[in-house]
Design an enzyme around this catalytic site. Structure first.
Site, mmCIF file in Angstrom:
data_model
loop_
_atom_site.group_PDB
_atom_site.id
_atom_site.type_symbol
_atom_site.label_atom_id
_atom_site.label_comp_id
_atom_site.label_asym_id
_atom_site.label_seq_id
_atom_site.Cartn_x
_atom_site.Cartn_y
_atom_site.Cartn_z
ATOM 1 N N GLY A 203 0.821 -1.202 0.000
ATOM 2 C CA GLY A 203 0.000 0.000 0.000
ATOM 3 C C GLY A 203 0.847 1.240 0.000
ATOM 4 O O GLY A 203 2.016 1.221 -0.401
ATOM 5 N N ASN A 204 0.272 2.340 0.456
ATOM 6 C CA ASN A 204 1.007 3.595 0.538
ATOM 7 C C ASN A 204 0.483 4.406 1.713
ATOM 8 O O ASN A 204 -0.430 3.973 2.428
ATOM 9 C CB ASN A 204 0.895 4.379 -0.781
ATOM 10 C CG ASN A 204 -0.541 4.583 -1.213
ATOM 11 O OD1 ASN A 204 -1.321 5.224 -0.517
ATOM 12 N ND2 ASN A 204 -0.899 4.025 -2.369
ATOM 13 N N HIS A 205 1.037 5.589 1.897
ATOM 14 C CA HIS A 205 0.728 6.396 3.081
ATOM 15 C C HIS A 205 -0.480 7.316 2.907
ATOM 16 O O HIS A 205 -0.784 8.115 3.791
ATOM 17 C CB HIS A 205 1.933 7.254 3.463
ATOM 18 C CG HIS A 205 3.126 6.468 3.936
ATOM 19 N ND1 HIS A 205 3.087 5.700 5.070
ATOM 20 C CD2 HIS A 205 4.371 6.324 3.411
ATOM 21 C CE1 HIS A 205 4.264 5.120 5.254
ATOM 22 N NE2 HIS A 205 5.060 5.474 4.256
#
Length: 396
Positions: A203-205
């Site tokens: 995923g990502n932030h």
């Protein structure tokens, strides 16, 4: 600000009492106009005590004041909370058989309806036609929540919570423009998650806060908004149609479908660019190194750009850490977008924060730049640029 709070006859009328208190505590002058049916649920004494004004529901109360004209003309906002199926029908057909519907006909300010009713009534063709009519005339009809209704029933038709409605109405009172009335817009928000196994993911932030601010700003400017939300770390805005997705593939399918017929699409979500070629159906155990083979996810922006209809405005985001302007300009052209929002994510400072730093580009170059601005200010700057690109609605 002068606010008229209309209340129609549904059990959710009790929530309007909380909304009234929130509006009063924020310094607004609120006049309550309940229908006769609403007074069966909450009495005059309660409305008068909370608002500080006398309450009337009929046109023959204080006739000399011509209330049905004075209240509508003098309001900065009219909000009907809750709006029953009957009230929506009467408003859509221009009825003026009580003080509330008469006031609606004289109001020249923004008008917001917050429906509340059983699912079958909300989904009935007659109600949907009445909602479409009101929206076409410039009224904002919020999407009801899905949840517990009267008795044991659950489903779409629940009135959003008062705190969420208060946040929505604040946007109508502070929005610099009503230039999206009658427009249908699509907004995506949040980060996708690509499963490695039932526990882990790529995923990502992204928190989704900027996309949510963009959706809320569009609603405040009068648009009919559809929000497609992946993983987010912020409350969803009230009264907006929301579709939840998890993976980039799900986001792709939902976005490409929802973009059809939208006047503008703002793709603020942060899809993962890669996904595991295969995901384990069992939790992977720690037994040395794991070779994780990845494959590219579908390009959502490019797909929407390829299918873009004449007159439709597409906005894409470019989250960059270096060489931002060059990448942003190249991305705008490659995706077939009208506008690109360059988001400086150096150091990850913007993720989950209340502020953002962006530069907006069109085909001619830089349109606007904001540094350490609130995400709400960034949202309005984006819609300013979109509105300019769309032009007057009757010219299309």
């Amino acid at each position: 600000m002068n606010i008229v709070l209309g209340v129609s006859g549904g059990i959710a009328a009790y929530k309007a009492c909380i909304l009234l208190r929130l509006l009063k505590e924020s310094g607004h002058d609120v006049t309550v106009i309940p229908t006769a049916a609403a007074l069966e649920f909450v009495g005059e004494a309660t409305w008068e005590a909370l608002s500080g004004h006398r309450v009337a529901s009929g046109v023959f109360s204080d006739v000399a004041e011509v209330k049905h004209v004075r209240l509508g003309r003098g309001a900065d906002l009219v909000a009907v909370v809750p709006a029953t199926a009957d009230l929506l029908a009467r408003a859509a057909h221009g009825r003026a058989d009580d003080l509330l519907t008469s006031t609606l006909l004289t109001a020249t300010c923004p008008v917001v309806f917050a429906p509340a009713m059983h699912t079958e009534m909300w989904e009935h063709a007659a109600t949907r036609a009445n909602v479409a009519t009101l929206r076409e005339r410039g009224a904002h009809v919020v999407e009801p929540d899905s949840g517990r209704l009267t008795g044991a029933d659950t489903g779409p038709g629940r009135l959003p919570e008062p705190e969420s409605l208060f946040a929505l109405l604040k946007g109508f009172l502070t929005s610099p423009a009503r230039d999206l009335v009658g427009r249908k817009v699509l907004v995506t928000a949040g980060g996708t998650r690509e499963p490695i196994d039932p526990v882990r993911f790529i995923g990502n932030h992204s928190s989704g806060r900027q996309g949510i601010a963009i959706a809320a700003a569009a609603a405040a400017r009068g648009a009919e908004v559809r929000l497609i939300a992946a993983h987010i770390d912020a409350p969803l805005p009230a009264g907006i149609a929301v579709e939840r997705v998890g993976t980039t593939g799900e986001l792709y399918e939902a976005t490409v479908k929802a973009a059809v017929g939208a006047d503008a699409a703002v793709l603020a979500a942060a899809p993962a660019d890669f996904t595991p070629k295969t995901a384990s159906d069992r939790k992977l155990k720690r037994k040395g190194d794991i070779d994780l083979a990845l494959t590219s996810t579908p390009d959502i922006s490019a797909a929407v750009g390829r299918a873009k209809a004449p007159g439709q405005v597409l906005v894409v985001f470019a989250a960059e850490t270096h060489d931002g302007p060059e990448h942003a300009r190249a991305k705008r052209e490659a995706k077939g977008a009208d506008l690109v929002v360059l988001n400086d994510v150096s150091g990850g400072a913007v993720f989950g924060a209340a502020e953002n730093s962006v530069t907006i580009f069109d085909e001619r170059g830089e349109v606007d730049a904001l540094v350490d601005a609130s995400k709400e200010s960034v949202a309005d700057a984006i819609w300013d640029a979109v509105s300019a690109a769309l032009g007057p609605r009757d010219s299309r």
